[in-house]
Design an enzyme around this catalytic site. Structure first.
Site, PDB file in Angstrom:
ATOM      1  N   ASN A 221       0.858  -1.194   0.000  1.00 22.76           N
ATOM      2  CA  ASN A 221       0.000   0.000   0.000  1.00 22.76           C
ATOM      3  C   ASN A 221       0.892   1.240   0.000  1.00 22.76           C
ATOM      4  O   ASN A 221       1.958   1.227   0.625  1.00 22.76           O
ATOM      5  CB  ASN A 221      -0.876   0.039   1.257  1.00 22.76           C
ATOM      6  N   LYS A 298       0.340  -4.550  -5.897  1.00 21.70           N
ATOM      7  CA  LYS A 298      -1.041  -4.661  -5.408  1.00 21.70           C
ATOM      8  C   LYS A 298      -1.829  -3.607  -6.165  1.00 21.70           C
ATOM      9  O   LYS A 298      -1.529  -2.413  -6.058  1.00 21.70           O
ATOM     10  CB  LYS A 298      -1.096  -4.391  -3.904  1.00 21.70           C
ATOM     11  N   GLU A 302      -8.456  -2.990  -2.321  1.00 20.04           N
ATOM     12  CA  GLU A 302      -8.499  -2.251  -1.060  1.00 20.04           C
ATOM     13  C   GLU A 302      -8.075  -0.782  -1.228  1.00 20.04           C
ATOM     14  O   GLU A 302      -7.277  -0.250  -0.458  1.00 20.04           O
ATOM     15  CB  GLU A 302      -7.632  -2.936  -0.007  1.00 20.04           C
ATOM     16  N   ARG A 335       0.098  -9.526  -7.459  1.00 21.16           N
ATOM     17  CA  ARG A 335      -0.715 -10.199  -6.442  1.00 21.16           C
ATOM     18  C   ARG A 335      -2.144 -10.443  -6.939  1.00 21.16           C
ATOM     19  O   ARG A 335      -2.782  -9.540  -7.501  1.00 21.16           O
ATOM     20  CB  ARG A 335      -0.748  -9.375  -5.153  1.00 21.16           C
ATOM     21  N   ASP A 381      -8.205 -14.238   3.324  1.00 22.13           N
ATOM     22  CA  ASP A 381      -7.118 -13.353   3.753  1.00 22.13           C
ATOM     23  C   ASP A 381      -6.443 -13.847   5.032  1.00 22.13           C
ATOM     24  O   ASP A 381      -6.727 -13.319   6.109  1.00 22.13           O
ATOM     25  CB  ASP A 381      -7.706 -11.936   3.978  1.00 22.13           C
ATOM     26  N   GLU A 409      -1.041 -11.625  11.605  1.00 24.19           N
ATOM     27  CA  GLU A 409      -2.116 -10.629  11.571  1.00 24.19           C
ATOM     28  C   GLU A 409      -3.425 -11.141  12.182  1.00 24.19           C
ATOM     29  O   GLU A 409      -3.984 -10.516  13.075  1.00 24.19           O
ATOM     30  CB  GLU A 409      -2.339 -10.183  10.123  1.00 24.19           C
ATOM     31  N   TRP A 557     -16.978  -6.083   3.033  1.00 21.08           N
ATOM     32  CA  TRP A 557     -15.667  -6.735   2.979  1.00 21.08           C
ATOM     33  C   TRP A 557     -15.724  -8.223   2.644  1.00 21.08           C
ATOM     34  O   TRP A 557     -14.699  -8.827   2.320  1.00 21.08           O
ATOM     35  CB  TRP A 557     -14.917  -6.521   4.301  1.00 21.08           C
TER      36      TRP A 557
HETATM   37  C1  GCV Z   1      -1.071  -4.511   3.017  1.00 22.03           C
HETATM   38  C2  GCV Z   1      -5.149  -7.461   4.517  1.00 22.03           C
HETATM   39  C3  GCV Z   1      -4.456  -6.607   5.519  1.00 22.03           C
HETATM   40  C4  GCV Z   1      -3.919  -5.336   4.921  1.00 22.03           C
HETATM   41  C5  GCV Z   1      -2.990  -5.710   3.773  1.00 22.03           C
HETATM   42  C6  GCV Z   1      -3.781  -6.550   2.791  1.00 22.03           C
HETATM   43  C7  GCV Z   1      -2.922  -7.029   1.645  1.00 22.03           C
HETATM   44  O1  GCV Z   1      -6.311  -6.861   4.098  1.00 22.03           O
HETATM   45  O2  GCV Z   1      -5.308  -6.346   6.572  1.00 22.03           O
HETATM   46  O3  GCV Z   1      -3.238  -4.631   5.918  1.00 22.03           O
HETATM   47  O4  GCV Z   1      -2.476  -4.576   3.164  1.00 22.03           O
HETATM   48  O5  GCV Z   1      -4.293  -7.682   3.438  1.00 22.03           O
HETATM   49  O6  GCV Z   1      -2.531  -8.186   1.692  1.00 22.03           O
HETATM   50  O7  GCV Z   1      -2.669  -6.277   0.732  1.00 22.03           O
END
Ligand code: GCV
Length: 834
Positions: A221, A298, A302, A335, A381, A409, A557
């Site tokens: 991101n 990416k 998102e 990705r 995820d 995570e 989501w």
């Molecule tokens: C880097 C999930 C995580 C995000 C992450 C995303 C991804 O949604 O919570 O923090 O972003 O995956 O893999 O791109």
């Protein structure tokens, strides 16, 4: 020793700062992790004299590592006087040294280790296909020796199963790490590359020891600033720090960069000006960093921009980047984590799990050869448990890599011991039956199944400056990732044992206890968080940590579990659901299409089932939900006992580092257990046939106590507090909750459940009949600024002597934004203080 109520003087106001495992105290980045090379208790089975044939810095570095390791293992300060030696070199160098001797033909990262007897002396040769192959041979030898193996007649030949063995860091230029739980970035601070990159070199050494060959240093991101000329210049130092370990630099890129930082009016990947911009940018990178590994992307995900803005496909975007990188031998890891997070939850056909396959399968064969599609292991995820992503079977003409997550995570954020290797191994071994043939994921991602030259395993690592991953046992996950990328045929058990022997002790009893804890930890975590394929029942829009069951529902989501008063689970069948099951090959789809043949551990991922449905083991769905949570929490409690049994047999520093973490985990597992069981009890109205869920006869609720200063409030979500309520204090001098003990006389453990909020260190004191018994500080570093399941924490006072009619009080003194919130006090059978 009992905490006798009249013998408390020494314990009074024993502010238990040690209870916290906030990282700062343990902060150190040069921890050798599994590379400690602890002295052997037997003579070394190889010489300590090292001869290196080449001049390449990687090879020289390998020789230095070998010397360092051998001396440490043998407890010597200088090499032994024997004329035996270990000789290191590439196949070419060995050939030049002895042209008549047979030299093996090796792949670049391959090595051979073999003994040769010459008149009078023995020589152990480490021959690599390249300098990096030599380095890998060195680490393989040291790995075996460190485990206590006798290498006096050893012969090894190995090569990595996969070409792409990358670690992804989600580090931001400001020094924060997205989904990192181990402090600040090793690489960046304040918008710049850090001055001191010694920890980066130490990290590269660790990674090289398990064969990792690149690190993508920045978050997927907000990646655009990393392509700015100034940052690229700074990144040269990072590449330099990692290069001696054969670890190359990679970067995440934002496909909108030509517009956002390049000044173009568009970032349409098919626009000639955009292509030219990428070509020039890539040339500039290689001019600075000639061995740059490539890009990770990416896009359209998102909130990240992507080719969809111009009606283009991921293949269009990936190929534009790949064409720029190809002349320099760089690669693009694109990705497959592309999905719409504004799904309509009312639409029974909407399904996030479908997205990757729906988008990428039609593009199979359309990617340039240096594009690799990087797919998360499961279709959602990184949940505690998911099925394998069907996309692995849906790309037969495209190179693929699997993305896994070392940073925990959704799996306890390193505050919980969760060794993920068994889950990864299950995915690696999963047979997708493509075309009806045996096609385990490990053979797909190594390129074997569909004859691809590229393939790989990528881990999102989240390593930071606080002791790498903060928790020492969490490092087993980083180790396991590297070992699987090298050899996915290894087992989770083998890796646990290898890691423990090198990191903690070679004592077989210690190894067996630690390995058992590691191996039980993931199933236990699944049991107390989200069993039956419900996924991690956490706050999916926030911390991703504590229980919050409805956070996944009624939003876009798509992490829905669809629990209602009659049943739970997501119908993803072809017949009546979203059709996701149809993305698997017919052999696999046949299993998942029917609830009767779907394995219980994934049942609710694929099917919406009544609570009364009988699982294969005969329990109903609802009873399994209750039982598994009690089972998982009991296992977490057992980890504490297992660890205590290691006292004196492992280094004290490690013992005392892990103990409070495991105690915390046991307490938090109870928070999870109670949240989920009381939630489903209320929703289903079906009692737990063993009478446990919702019944806490030993518990005294804070909201029922005689309160001085404390006020009752409703916790949100309600299931995160016992009976949904707790008390909170806004009186600066403190508040008290008072209870009368009505049980029998005896020695008891008193568990106090409180909320340890950020931005303030509230103090608590347990008072028995007016006498302070023990105090502690709420100083853990936990998510959420309000009292909830993220920060609900248990403190246990052991062996307290109680008599009927005793007055028990908990005093809480708020601090900053921490209102010393209290949930309950529970009187449990007494056990000694660990
Ligand atoms: C880097 C999930 C995580 C995000 C992450 C995303 C991804 O949604 O919570 O923090 O972003 O995956 O893999 O791109």
């Amino acid at each position: 020793m009992p905490l006798h109520r009249f013998a408390f003087a020494a314990a009074v106001v024993a502010a238990l700062a040690g209870m916290s495992f906030s990282p700062s105290a343990a902060a150190q980045t040069a921890d050798p992790a599994w590379l400690r090379y602890a002295p052997l208790d037997h003579p070394l089975s190889v010489p300590t004299r090292v001869v290196v044939l080449g001049q390449d810095p990687v090879e020289r570095n390998g020789a230095a590592e070998l010397e360092r390791g051998l001396l440490a293992l043998s407890g010597r300060t200088t090499p032994d006087p024997s004329s035996d030696s270990i000789v290191l070199g590439t196949a070419q160098q060995f050939h030049a040294r002895k042209p008549k001797a047979a030299t093996p033909s090796l792949e670049p990262d391959e090595f051979v280790i073999s003994w040769h007897s010459l008149p009078m002396v023995r020589e152990l040769d480490i021959v690599g296909g390249s300098p990096r192959g030599v380095l890998y041979g060195v680490f393989a030898l040291l790995r075996n020796l460190s485990q206590g193996a006798d290498m006096s007649h050893a012969s090894l030949r190995e090569h990595p199963a996969m070409a792409i063995r990358w670690v992804d860091q989600w580090d931001n230029a400001d020094g924060s790490i997205e989904r990192g739980y181990a402090g600040r970035s090793l690489f960046f601070e304040g918008g710049h590359v850090r001055q001191d990159l010694a920890p980066v070199a130490a990290y590269a050494r660790l990674l090289a020891s398990v064969g990792v060959n690149a690190v993508n240093v920045n978050n997927v991101n907000n990646a655009a600033p990393f392509l700015q000329p100034q940052m690229l210049h700074e990144l040269v130092r990072v590449a330099d720090a990692m290069r001696p370990w054969g670890v190359h630099l990679a970067l995440s890129v934002d496909v909108a960069s030509p517009k956002s930082i390049g000044g173009l009016a568009t970032y349409d990947p098919l626009d000639p000006a955009v292509k030219a911009w990428w070509n020039a940018k890539v040339d500039a990178i290689y001019a600075l960093i000639p061995d740059f590994a490539g890009f990770t992307v990416k896009a359209d995900s998102e909130g990240q921009p992507g080719p969809a803005s111009y009606g283009r496909t991921p293949a269009d975007a990936a190929n534009t980047l790949a064409a720029a990188l190809a002349p320099h031998h760089g690669v693009v890891l694109y990705r497959a984590f592309v999905y719409n997070h504004h799904l309509d939850w009312r639409d029974p056909k909407a399904d996030r799990a479908r997205a990757a396959y729906d988008i990428f399968h039609p593009l199979d064969g359309k990617f340039l050869p240096n594009v690799i599609i990087q797919t998360k292991e499961g279709p959602i995820d990184f949940q505690a448990q998911e099925p394998v992503s069907p996309l692995f079977g849906g790309l037969t003409r495209t190179s693929q890599a699997m993305e896994i997550q070392v940073t925990q995570e959704y799996t306890g954020q390193q505050r919980h011991l969760v060794y993920l290797a068994p889950m990864w191994k299950w995915v690696l071994d999963f047979d997708l039956r493509v075309g009806g043939a045996h096609t385990p994921v490990r053979q797909i991602i190594s390129g074997q199944s569909f004859h691809r030259t590229l393939g790989g395993l990528v881990a999102v690592a989240g390593v930071g400056r606080d002791h790498w991953l903060n928790s020492p046992l969490a490092m087993a996950n980083l180790y396991a990732f590297g070992r699987f990328a090298w050899d996915p045929n290894l087992t989770a058990e083998q890796i646990a044992v290898e890691w423990t022997r090198q990191t903690i002790s070679r004592d077989p009893d210690v190894v067996s206890i630690v390995a058992k804890m590691l191996l039980q930890s993931w199933p236990a975590y699944v049991d107390y968080t989200g069993p039956l394929g419900m996924q991690t029942l956490t706050d999916i829009t926030g911390s991703h940590y504590g229980p919050n069951i409805e956070a996944s529902e009624r939003n876009g989501w798509g992490q829905w579990h669809k629990a209602d008063h009659l049943g739970v689970g997501f119908d993803r069948t072809v017949a009546t659901g979203t059709g996701f099951v149809g993305q698997y090959s017919p052999d696999v789809a046949k299993i998942y299409e029917s609830a009767a043949t779907t394995p219980d551990n994934l049942l609710l991922f694929f099917h919406h089932m009544p609570y009364t449905w009988k699982l294969h083991d005969g329990q109903t769905v609802i009873q399994y939900i209750y039982s598994s949570h009690y089972q998982g929490a009991a296992e977490a409690a057992q980890f504490v006992n297992d660890w205590i049994s290691l006292k004196g047999r492992i280094p004290d520093e490690l013992y005392y580092n892990m103990l409070p973490r495991l105690e915390y985990q046991a307490g938090h597992a109870i928070v999870w257990r109670d949240a989920i069981t009381q939630y489903f009890l209320k929703l289903s109205g079906i009692p737990d046939e063993t009478g446990r869920a919702g019944h806490f006869p030993r518990r005294m609720e804070a909201e029922d106590a005689r309160l001085a200063g404390y006020t009752v409030f409703d916790v949100n979500p309600w299931e995160d507090a016992s009976r949904g309520k707790a008390v909170t204090c806004s009186v600066p001098s403190g508040c008290t909750a008072q209870f009368t003990y009505t049980g029998r006389e005896g020695l008891y453990n008193l568990a106090i459940q409180y909320f340890d909020l950020q931005d303030g260190v509230a103090k608590f004191t347990l008072i028995v009949n007016g006498q302070p018994l023990v105090s502690w500080a709420a100083n853990n570093d936990l998510p959420s600024p309000r009292p909830d399941g993220d920060n609900s924490t248990r403190y246990t006072a052991h062996q307290v002597e109680l008599h009927t009619g005793d007055i028990l009080s908990v005093q809480g003194v708020p601090d900053g934004h921490d209102p010393a919130a209290l949930d309950y006090l529970e009187v449990l059978p007494g056990t000694p203080q660990p």
